[in-house]
Design a protein around this motif. Sequence first.
Motif, short mmCIF file in Angstrom:
data_model
loop_
_atom_site.label_atom_id
_atom_site.label_comp_id
_atom_site.label_asym_id
_atom_site.label_seq_id
_atom_site.Cartn_x
_atom_site.Cartn_y
_atom_site.Cartn_z
N UNK A 53 0.87 -1.17 0.00
CA UNK A 53 0.00 0.00 0.00
C UNK A 53 0.91 1.22 0.00
N UNK A 54 0.92 2.01 -1.06
CA UNK A 54 1.87 3.13 -1.15
C UNK A 54 1.61 4.19 -0.08
N UNK A 55 2.68 4.71 0.48
CA UNK A 55 2.60 5.78 1.48
C UNK A 55 3.19 7.05 0.91
N UNK A 56 2.48 8.13 1.07
CA UNK A 56 3.03 9.42 0.69
C UNK A 56 3.72 10.04 1.89
N UNK A 57 4.88 10.62 1.65
CA UNK A 57 5.68 11.25 2.70
C UNK A 57 6.00 12.66 2.25
N UNK A 86 5.97 -8.29 11.77
CA UNK A 86 4.52 -8.47 11.79
C UNK A 86 3.88 -7.61 12.87
N UNK A 87 4.56 -7.44 14.00
CA UNK A 87 4.08 -6.55 15.05
C UNK A 87 4.02 -5.11 14.53
N UNK A 88 5.07 -4.71 13.81
CA UNK A 88 5.12 -3.35 13.27
C UNK A 88 3.98 -3.10 12.29
N UNK A 89 3.70 -4.08 11.44
CA UNK A 89 2.59 -3.95 10.49
C UNK A 89 1.27 -3.86 11.25
N UNK A 90 1.09 -4.73 12.24
CA UNK A 90 -0.16 -4.78 13.00
C UNK A 90 -0.47 -3.46 13.70
N UNK A 91 0.57 -2.81 14.25
CA UNK A 91 0.33 -1.61 15.05
C UNK A 91 0.59 -0.31 14.29
N UNK A 92 0.61 -0.39 12.96
CA UNK A 92 0.50 0.83 12.19
C UNK A 92 1.77 1.48 11.69
N UNK A 93 2.87 0.74 11.54
CA UNK A 93 4.07 1.34 10.96
C UNK A 93 3.79 1.73 9.51
N UNK A 114 9.05 -9.95 2.54
CA UNK A 114 7.79 -10.70 2.54
C UNK A 114 6.98 -10.42 3.80
N UNK A 115 7.67 -10.37 4.96
CA UNK A 115 6.97 -10.15 6.23
C UNK A 115 6.34 -8.76 6.26
N UNK A 116 7.00 -7.81 5.62
CA UNK A 116 6.48 -6.43 5.55
C UNK A 116 5.75 -6.23 4.23
N UNK A 117 4.97 -7.20 3.87
CA UNK A 117 4.42 -7.29 2.51
C UNK A 117 3.60 -6.09 2.07
N UNK A 118 2.98 -5.38 3.01
CA UNK A 118 2.13 -4.25 2.64
C UNK A 118 2.78 -2.90 2.92
N UNK A 119 3.98 -2.92 3.48
CA UNK A 119 4.60 -1.71 4.02
C UNK A 119 5.80 -1.28 3.19
N UNK A 120 5.97 0.02 3.03
CA UNK A 120 7.16 0.58 2.38
C UNK A 120 8.41 0.11 3.11
N UNK A 121 9.43 -0.31 2.35
CA UNK A 121 10.58 -1.00 2.94
C UNK A 121 11.88 -0.30 2.57
#
Length: 445
Positions: A53-57, A86-93, A114-121
């Motif tokens: 999910x793309x994040x704008x900064x 997975x904790x970071x993804x769950x709590x909104x990183x 893979x673990x941060x599959x939805x998050x900008x890395x």
Amino acid sequence: MVTQLNSAKRGIATEEMKQVAKDEKVDVNFIVKHIANGSIIIPKNTARKQHIKPRGIGKGLKTKVNVNIGTSTLYQNIEEEISKAKVAVKYGADTMMDLSDGGDLDNIRKRLLDAASTVTFGSVPIYQAYGYGVEKYKNPLNITEDDFLNAFEKHAKDGVDYTTIHSGITLELAKRIMNVKRHGGIVSKGGTITAAWMLKYNKENPYYEHFDYLCEMAKKYDVTFSLGDALRPGSILDSHDELQVSEMINVSRLAKVAFENDIQVMVEGPGHVPLNEVATNVRLSKSLIGDIPYYVLGPLVTDIASGYDHIASAIGAAISASEGVDLLCYLTPAEHLGLPNEDEVKEGLIAYRIAAHAGDLVKIKERAIKWDSEMTEARRTLNWEKQLSLSIDPEKAKDIHYRNTGQHPGNNVPCTMCGGACVYLMLPQQRKYSKLEEDSQNTNL
């Protein structure tokens, strides 16, 4: 080789821009305009296999929070790092960086992607070069210029969305290090590795000398540069000394070069800064880099908070966000002590999400304050179900609310702090003050 920045400069709204506009509740033309002038970035590697999910900064957007995870040379447990991710993804990183410098770095990075599959890395290529030096030469300082550059290329090909590049520390600055009195020394691992290499061979920093090549590779994959602060202060006693400021000037020049080459770029900021210099730091940095997104670690406003550095740094983070910082890099209670565990990752992340929102109440108040307004309404009306759900950590809020003997379940009841002396029960007419009445009064004003 079309990047988000290149598209925006041509007036084209990409799908990522449309998604960010929707998430931020702003017009897509606002996003296009500010990406085109470099004040907003959407880090997203075109080689990234995961559907993120793309994040704008950047300017006019919510302050984002980054979580650091990764192994060290002394301890490598990839399953633990995956759990932290997975904790970071769950709590909104919003973003996540792999700082691993020990173990099978290629495998670790790929599994964390893979673990941060939805998050900008994000990642730090110099750690890859360091690990390669240890593995191949048994000495990290025996690496070559090509090893520096190959590490960046490897990360780009693996799909990393943004990379910390220590390109602002030059040979000239490295030679000055030993002559400048620093109470805390150099605390950037990447900066220390680079400085030691330059001094050993009397050669220029490959990430500075071959910056054009990095731009070429970054453009190919639309990798965002996060230009690192190798000479950031590691003690509040060193804040804004000549080394830090000199590097800031170098980085500001390189940021402009990246922008001219259609590379999305942000600039990293300091670690330890006393409270009265936090706002000054942001203003000084912005005077050099303009509206290019600014990404800060903390900053820590005191050096004595071991075990509580997530709190000490969240203070600086909140001030920084209110002054215009766009991305906050969290610290955990384990900072300066060891690798964090899952609980400490969560604690640091929640502290920084609070700091980010506090800053947003200054920067983008009209949009940010809606959350606080809803919470106020829920508290005034003793709507516990809504109040708990609106909490930044609903699980913890619920545990605390119901843990004490005597707490009545459901809504329209007091909590055990005030009991029968609850202000909304003693003066029940206070609970009738509806949001509609509040909005009406604000309109009349």
